[in-house]
Design an enzyme around this catalytic site. Structure first.
Site, PDB file in Angstrom:
ATOM      1  N   LYS A 183      -2.693   9.914  13.269  1.00 11.31           N
ATOM      2  CA  LYS A 183      -2.864   8.512  12.919  1.00 11.31           C
ATOM      3  C   LYS A 183      -2.150   7.716  14.008  1.00 11.31           C
ATOM      4  O   LYS A 183      -0.923   7.574  14.011  1.00 11.31           O
ATOM      5  CB  LYS A 183      -2.237   8.243  11.538  1.00 11.31           C
ATOM      6  CG  LYS A 183      -2.552   6.865  10.990  1.00 11.31           C
ATOM      7  CD  LYS A 183      -1.459   5.904  11.424  1.00 11.31           C
ATOM      8  CE  LYS A 183      -1.705   4.502  11.016  1.00 11.31           C
ATOM      9  NZ  LYS A 183      -1.835   3.629  12.199  1.00 11.31           N
ATOM     10  N   GLU A 258      11.449  10.355  13.876  1.00 14.58           N
ATOM     11  CA  GLU A 258      12.135   9.821  15.073  1.00 14.58           C
ATOM     12  C   GLU A 258      12.084   8.304  14.943  1.00 14.58           C
ATOM     13  O   GLU A 258      11.018   7.709  15.037  1.00 14.58           O
ATOM     14  CB  GLU A 258      11.402  10.335  16.323  1.00 14.58           C
ATOM     15  CG  GLU A 258      12.262  10.311  17.557  1.00 14.58           C
ATOM     16  CD  GLU A 258      12.236   8.968  18.250  1.00 14.58           C
ATOM     17  OE1 GLU A 258      12.979   8.056  17.820  1.00 14.58           O
ATOM     18  OE2 GLU A 258      11.470   8.828  19.214  1.00 14.58           O
ATOM     19  N   CYS A 292      12.550   3.974  22.521  1.00 18.64           N
ATOM     20  CA  CYS A 292      13.576   4.322  21.526  1.00 18.64           C
ATOM     21  C   CYS A 292      14.908   4.621  22.197  1.00 18.64           C
ATOM     22  O   CYS A 292      15.953   4.454  21.585  1.00 18.64           O
ATOM     23  CB  CYS A 292      13.106   5.510  20.701  1.00 18.64           C
ATOM     24  SG  CYS A 292      12.505   6.870  21.691  1.00 18.64           S
ATOM     25  N   GLU A 393      17.812  -2.701  16.659  1.00 16.70           N
ATOM     26  CA  GLU A 393      16.969  -2.283  17.782  1.00 16.70           C
ATOM     27  C   GLU A 393      16.112  -3.475  18.210  1.00 16.70           C
ATOM     28  O   GLU A 393      15.301  -3.973  17.428  1.00 16.70           O
ATOM     29  CB  GLU A 393      16.080  -1.119  17.347  1.00 16.70           C
ATOM     30  CG  GLU A 393      15.301  -0.529  18.510  1.00 16.70           C
ATOM     31  CD  GLU A 393      14.450   0.673  18.106  1.00 16.70           C
ATOM     32  OE1 GLU A 393      13.716   0.580  17.116  1.00 16.70           O
ATOM     33  OE2 GLU A 393      14.514   1.687  18.812  1.00 16.70           O
TER      34      GLU A 393
HETATM   35  O1  TXE Z   1       6.564   0.250  13.685  1.00 17.09           O
HETATM   36  P1  TXE Z   1       6.075   1.092  12.433  1.00 17.09           P
HETATM   37  P2  TXE Z   1       6.116  -1.194  14.175  1.00 17.09           P
HETATM   38  C1  TXE Z   1      10.642   0.142  16.099  1.00 17.09           C
HETATM   39  C2  TXE Z   1      10.893  -1.010  17.039  1.00 17.09           C
HETATM   40  C3  TXE Z   1       9.825  -1.987  16.664  1.00 17.09           C
HETATM   41  C4  TXE Z   1       9.756  -1.771  15.166  1.00 17.09           C
HETATM   42  C5  TXE Z   1       8.487  -2.209  14.481  1.00 17.09           C
HETATM   43  O2  TXE Z   1      12.169  -1.536  16.799  1.00 17.09           O
HETATM   44  O3  TXE Z   1      10.182  -3.298  16.967  1.00 17.09           O
HETATM   45  O4  TXE Z   1       9.902  -0.380  15.020  1.00 17.09           O
HETATM   46  O5  TXE Z   1       7.353  -1.590  15.083  1.00 17.09           O
HETATM   47  C6  TXE Z   1       2.529   3.610  10.950  1.00 17.09           C
HETATM   48  N1  TXE Z   1       3.156   5.044   6.073  1.00 17.09           N
HETATM   49  N2  TXE Z   1       9.857   1.204  16.723  1.00 17.09           N
HETATM   50  O6  TXE Z   1       6.012  -2.142  13.034  1.00 17.09           O
HETATM   51  O7  TXE Z   1       5.632   0.217  11.320  1.00 17.09           O
HETATM   52  C7  TXE Z   1       2.005   2.547  11.892  1.00 17.09           C
HETATM   53  O8  TXE Z   1       0.646   2.261  11.612  1.00 17.09           O
HETATM   54  C8  TXE Z   1       2.844   5.779   7.143  1.00 17.09           C
HETATM   55  C9  TXE Z   1      10.622   2.323  17.223  1.00 17.09           C
HETATM   56  O9  TXE Z   1       4.895  -1.048  14.984  1.00 17.09           O
HETATM   57  O10 TXE Z   1       7.160   2.064  12.148  1.00 17.09           O
HETATM   58  C10 TXE Z   1       2.241   3.206  13.245  1.00 17.09           C
HETATM   59  O11 TXE Z   1       1.219   4.165  13.496  1.00 17.09           O
HETATM   60  N3  TXE Z   1       2.711   5.252   8.383  1.00 17.09           N
HETATM   61  C11 TXE Z   1       9.747   3.480  17.501  1.00 17.09           C
HETATM   62  C12 TXE Z   1       3.583   3.923  13.023  1.00 17.09           C
HETATM   63  O12 TXE Z   1       3.703   4.062  11.597  1.00 17.09           O
HETATM   64  C13 TXE Z   1       2.915   3.942   8.528  1.00 17.09           C
HETATM   65  C14 TXE Z   1       8.439   3.205  18.118  1.00 17.09           C
HETATM   66  C15 TXE Z   1       4.788   3.149  13.542  1.00 17.09           C
HETATM   67  O13 TXE Z   1       4.780   1.849  13.000  1.00 17.09           O
HETATM   68  C16 TXE Z   1       3.242   3.114   7.436  1.00 17.09           C
HETATM   69  C17 TXE Z   1       7.783   2.057  17.520  1.00 17.09           C
HETATM   70  C18 TXE Z   1       3.375   3.722   6.161  1.00 17.09           C
HETATM   71  N4  TXE Z   1       3.709   3.036   5.077  1.00 17.09           N
HETATM   72  C19 TXE Z   1       8.514   1.080  16.886  1.00 17.09           C
HETATM   73  N5  TXE Z   1       3.411   1.845   7.886  1.00 17.09           N
HETATM   74  C20 TXE Z   1      10.469   4.631  18.138  1.00 17.09           C
HETATM   75  N6  TXE Z   1      11.098   5.465  17.314  1.00 17.09           N
HETATM   76  O14 TXE Z   1      10.445   4.819  19.333  1.00 17.09           O
HETATM   77  C21 TXE Z   1       3.182   1.865   9.223  1.00 17.09           C
HETATM   78  N7  TXE Z   1       2.867   3.131   9.612  1.00 17.09           N
END
Ligand code: TXE
Length: 494
Positions: A183, A258, A292, A393
């Site tokens: 996904k 992660e 990250c 972050e």
């Molecule tokens: O992340 P999400 P977002 C952090 C970074 C950023 C913040 C928000 O600080 O500003 O997160 O980013 C899927 N069940 N990181 O909102 O929501 C979503 O569709 C299952 C750090 O984009 O965590 C996407 O594929 N999955 C990070 C993935 O989760 C779900 C990298 C990440 O989205 C879901 C990115 C649910 N309920 C953002 N809701 C790192 N660790 O490097 C969303 N998703």
């Protein structure tokens, strides 16, 4: 300036889900390039039914005689084919990521090269797979133990390194013998869809790797909750990670999460200060800080702070913000305008808490960037350790600077956030480096470097940064369960 873009990337592309080797259509989900505002892709907006179809395809393929009889050695051969195909198509994949993430193409290409290295690493692990045996427990009793694939694995991807993070998970899952449903992020789905096609072309059975696009709360949740999914590898925010963990508890699904970080670069007074400044700037601003492991915090000994900050600002002043197809761009656009608002809010909060804007702040002035979600590389000094800028972050091109008076204070400051992904220590004193690195709370501690790594080295966090490891043998192990087979060849002696 030379600008090139693959010809088939100049018009918007349309994708369905990738299920059992075929494209499955759905209502359109549009992606506008964050650097230009232009429509670049339409993916299918998936439903729980689409997830069910993909998981069932993966489950059936996993259980098929053909796949069950594919040895680890044969899987390694298929991974070799995949590595060659990804290398062959790396420019196209890099353009897809550059357009959809907003990052400079030259860095997106670097991501793909690292991705190919992961595929090769996974092939090497599959090729040298070994088990254990227990032969001394009692006469006539022998036990072999080995790692078996968990079955169907769900891979939930973020948007910052779409192809690279896919390739940090997928090849290890395939090496282990798993089937997969991916996904991708709703902002950056194209490269995962193209990668799935390459997996099929490499000779893996269609249905082994499937991709369902769409939103997290619909597609992501359905994947985590699906009873046939046995392991979920998630990279994303801490908030979403919590939802994933809760959903996984209901279905008793194992997960690796992660969840980002808040890397501190601790610069001691005896460090090579130029090297430290160079490392900090690279670590903080690579990928626009949307990483990250971004070195978002500089913690510097008060005695050398002026010198280090001056060297940092000099370098930051030389960074060029630009379009992804500009070969001179160091930073591209942020993922979307709402994300820019988050960055602005955190910078404002840092300044409101007593921080001092030392460089940047706000959008760049260039007219050709006006339609995009750009933010200048920014440095804020005197950042208070309790302010949101220090604690949260940012995931943008912002470096906060805080000074310390001794090493104990530096370690306390570095550890004073909910995260524990990575930290850097800069010093010439080997003994201090050794003892202080042991006190930094993180899955990775770099000494006199930052944002380093290799596919051979496991990567992951502690504390609020999550748990589980990616890459290397530990990354492979995540997709397996330990199994013992116990042979009794003589009657048990009572
Ligand atoms: O992340 P999400 P977002 C952090 C970074 C950023 C913040 C928000 O600080 O500003 O997160 O980013 C899927 N069940 N990181 O909102 O929501 C979503 O569709 C299952 C750090 O984009 O965590 C996407 O594929 N999955 C990070 C993935 O989760 C779900 C990298 C990440 O989205 C879901 C990115 C649910 N309920 C953002 N809701 C790192 N660790 O490097 C969303 N998703």
């Amino acid at each position: 300036m030379t600008r090139t873009i693959e010809s088939d990337l100049t018009t918007p592309r349309t994708f369905g889900h990738h299920v059992a080797g075929r494209s499955l259509t759905g209502p359109p989900l549009q992606r506008f390039a964050p650097a230009t505002g232009v429509l670049v892709a339409e993916y299918a907006d998936g439903s729980a039914d689409d997830v069910d179809a993909a998981v069932r395809a993966a489950y059936a393929t996993f259980g098929s005689t053909r796949w069950q009889r594919t040895s680890a050695m044969a899987r390694a051969e298929l991974l070799d084919n995949l590595a060659a195909l990804v290398a062959e198509h790396q420019k196209k994949l890099a353009w897809l990521d550059a357009q959809e993430v907003g990052k400079p193409y030259r860095f997106a290409l670097g991501d793909l090269q690292q991705g190919v290295a992961h595929v090769k690493q996974a092939a090497a692990i599959a090729r040298t797979l070994r088990g254990e045996s227990f032969t001394g427990i009692s006469p006539g009793y022998s036990v072999i133990a080995d790692r078996r694939p968990v079955g169907v694995a769900g891979l939930i991807l973020p948007w910052n390194f779409p192809a690279l993070i896919a390739l940090q998970k997928l090849p290890y899952a395939l090496a282990a013998g798993c089937a997969v449903v991916i996904k991708p992020s709703e902002f950056t789905s194209s490269s995962a869809l193209e990668l799935a096609r390459l997996v099929d072309a490499a000779g893996f059975p269609p249905g082994l790797v499937n991709v369902v696009t769409g939103t997290g709360p619909v597609v992501g949740s359905a994947l985590v909750e699906h009873p046939l999914v046995r392991y979920v590898s998630f990279t994303g925010s801490t908030a979403t990670g919590r939802s994933v963990l809760k959903a996984a508890a209901d279905s008793v699904t194992r997960v690796g999460v992660e969840l980002g970080g808040k890397t501190a670069n601790v610069v001691l007074a005896d460090a090579d200060l130029e090297a430290a400044a160079e490392g900090v700037v690279f670590g903080a601003f690579a990928n626009q800080g949307e990483s990250c492991v971004a070195s978002s915090r500089l913690l510097v000994d008060r005695r050398v702070a002026k010198e280090v900050v001056a060297a940092v600002i000099k370098r930051v002043g030389q960074l060029k913000v630009g379009l992804p197809d500009d070969p001179h761009s160091d930073l591209g656009a942020l993922i979307h305008p709402h994300h820019v608002e988050k960055v602005v809010r955190l910078v404002d909060a840092g300044i409101a808490a007593g921080g001092e804007l030392l460089h940047g702040g706000g959008a760049p002035g260039e007219e050709h960037l006006a339609a995009g979600a750009f933010y200048q590389p920014t440095v804020v000094g005197a950042v208070d350790a309790e302010s949101p800028l220090f604690q949260e972050e940012v995931f943008g091109p912002v470096l906060s600077v805080t000074t310390f008076d001794d090493a104990d204070e530096a370690i306390a400051l570095a550890n004073n956030t909910p995260y524990g992904l990575a930290h850097s220590l800069w010093t010439r004193d080997v003994e201090r480096a050794f003892s202080l690195s042991n006190r930094l709370e993180a899955g990775t501690v770099w000494v006199n470097t930052c944002s380093d790594g290799s596919p051979a080295i496991p990567f992951g966090g502690i504390k609020g940064s999550g748990f589980g490891r990616e890459a290397g043998p530990e990354g492979f192990n995540e997709f397996t369960e330990y199994r013992t087979v116990q042979f009794r060849t003589e009657r048990r002696q009572n």
